[in-house]
Motif scaffolding. Structure first.
Motif, PDB file in Angstrom:
ATOM      1  N   ARG A 156      -9.411   4.951  -8.312  1.00 45.06           N
ATOM      2  CA  ARG A 156      -9.296   3.590  -8.811  1.00 45.06           C
ATOM      3  C   ARG A 156      -8.632   2.666  -7.770  1.00 45.06           C
ATOM      4  N   GLU A 157      -7.788   3.257  -6.938  1.00 41.51           N
ATOM      5  CA  GLU A 157      -7.028   2.435  -5.988  1.00 41.51           C
ATOM      6  C   GLU A 157      -7.515   2.550  -4.552  1.00 41.51           C
ATOM      7  N   VAL A 202      -9.610  -2.840   2.343  1.00 38.48           N
ATOM      8  CA  VAL A 202      -9.455  -4.273   2.658  1.00 38.48           C
ATOM      9  C   VAL A 202      -8.943  -4.420   4.078  1.00 38.48           C
ATOM     10  N   TYR A 252      -8.409  -0.591  -2.384  1.00 41.15           N
ATOM     11  CA  TYR A 252      -7.402  -1.450  -1.742  1.00 41.15           C
ATOM     12  C   TYR A 252      -7.198  -1.086  -0.273  1.00 41.15           C
ATOM     13  N   TYR A 258       0.429   1.913  -4.081  1.00 45.36           N
ATOM     14  CA  TYR A 258      -0.916   2.457  -4.243  1.00 45.36           C
ATOM     15  C   TYR A 258      -1.035   3.860  -3.654  1.00 45.36           C
ATOM     16  N   LYS A 271       0.835  -1.205   0.000  1.00 47.91           N
ATOM     17  CA  LYS A 271       0.000   0.000   0.000  1.00 47.91           C
ATOM     18  C   LYS A 271       0.866   1.251   0.000  1.00 47.91           C
TER      19      LYS A 271
END
Lengths: 152, 180
Positions: B171-172, B178, B175, B165, B161
């Motif tokens: 768009r990211e 999660v 993540y 990211y 991460k």
């Protein structure tokens, strides 16, 4: 100077591309399951050679580079070397969800998450793995792309 | 023609003899946990000595070196698998070293390049330092600057991460939602 001659002789990008891009020759850069899942494309059921798609053994002969499967930082360097060896015009196809987002390896510490950060991607083909029909369709789009270029 | 039962009993006799031999030669308690699988637990400073003796008594093939990270215990366990072509037995030598200072002497004086490659792998993935091995360059990873990735306390998800990211990218963003 060269541009002037080109203008005088009415050589355009489209005309050049039309000569070069007829049957698309492919160099494969497949990692992991990308290879095993795309073997049927070469096999007799889908048989890519009937569309003029040939898997060549040198990147110098290839028009298109197929990148499939997850790429590690290590293999990406080799893919870039292969890309640089290819002659223009060249197209990169990224196959499968791993090349787009990392797929199921999105949280892996050594995989590439977006291929477009490393090589210019012409087209992503989604799927895990993509269907053979999708690959043929994508390659056809190269020819469509050349047709759609402005003739100037 | 020997019956299967006779063969088994004969094998057992051979095995017991081998066990006795090894016990006296290695000066350690070798255990037989399964047929043709021998185990021995040793102290880390005995390693080179034990390996040399095992080599001399017929275990001449180093299959692999494996490392296991025991986080709660604070130890890294190193497992050396040795195969003998003359006895057809696998000898597993296990030793535990401190997790904070993972240091052990190299066995490349016995197995040369083969041991060197195995040790390079352990060094790269677990951070174990092998004294006497001069070529501990990375084996698989390229341009790796993070901690040894196979250690249990390496949080790869947080690492990814941070490295790959961007939370502000729509768009990211997913993540970061999660859970662990």
């Amino acid at each position: 100077m060269a541009m002037k001659i080109a203008k005088k002789m009415k050589i355009t990008k489209k005309k050049v591309m039309k000569i070069f891009v007829k049957s698309v020759w492919v160099f494969n850069w497949f990692n992991s399951c990308g290879f095993t899942e795309l073997v049927p494309v070469v096999g007799s059921r889908w048989d890519m050679e009937r569309f003029g798609l040939v898997a060549v053994n040198s990147p110098r002969k290839a028009d298109a580079l197929f990148i499939a499967g997850y790429q590690t930082h290590k293999s990406m360097k080799r893919a870039q070397q292969i890309y640089e060896q290819m002659s223009n015009p060249k197209f990169v196809f990224a196959l499968g969800s791993c090349t787009m987002t990392g797929g199921m390896y999105w949280d892996s510490y050594n995989t590439v998450k977006r291929i477009e950060d490393y090589v210019p991607v012409f087209m992503y083909i989604p799927g895990c793995p993509p269907r053979p029909e999708a690959i043929f369709d994508a390659v056809h789009k190269v020819i469509v792309h050349v047709d759609e270029l402005p003739d100037e | 023609m020997m019956s299967a039962k006779d063969k088994q009993s004969k094998n057992k006799v051979v095995e017991e003899k081998l066990l006795e031999d090894l016990n006296s030669k290695l000066s350690a308690s070798v255990q037989c946990q399964k047929t043709r699988r021998l185990f021995v637990l040793i102290d880390p400073d005995q390693l080179v000595d034990t390996c040399t003796k095992a080599y001399e008594s017929g275990f001449e093939h180093l299959s692999t070196i494996a490392a296991t990270d025991w986080l709660e215990e604070g130890k890294i366990e190193l497992t050396y698998h040795l195969w003998s072509y003359s006895h057809n037995h696998l000898l597993t030598i296990k030793t535990k070293i401190d997790r904070k200072k993972p240091k052990i002497s190299s066995i490349n004086s016995i197995w040369g390049g083969n041991a060197e490659t195995c040790e390079r792998e352990c060094h790269e993935l677990f951070g174990v330092k092998f004294k006497g091995n001069l070529n501990l360059t990375p084996l698989f990873l390229e341009d790796w600057e993070g901690p040894p990735p196979f250690l249990k306390d390496f949080n790869w998800r947080e690492y990814v991460k941070k490295e790959d990211y961007d939370q502000s990218n729509p768009r990211e963003k997913v993540y970061f939602e999660v859970k662990k």
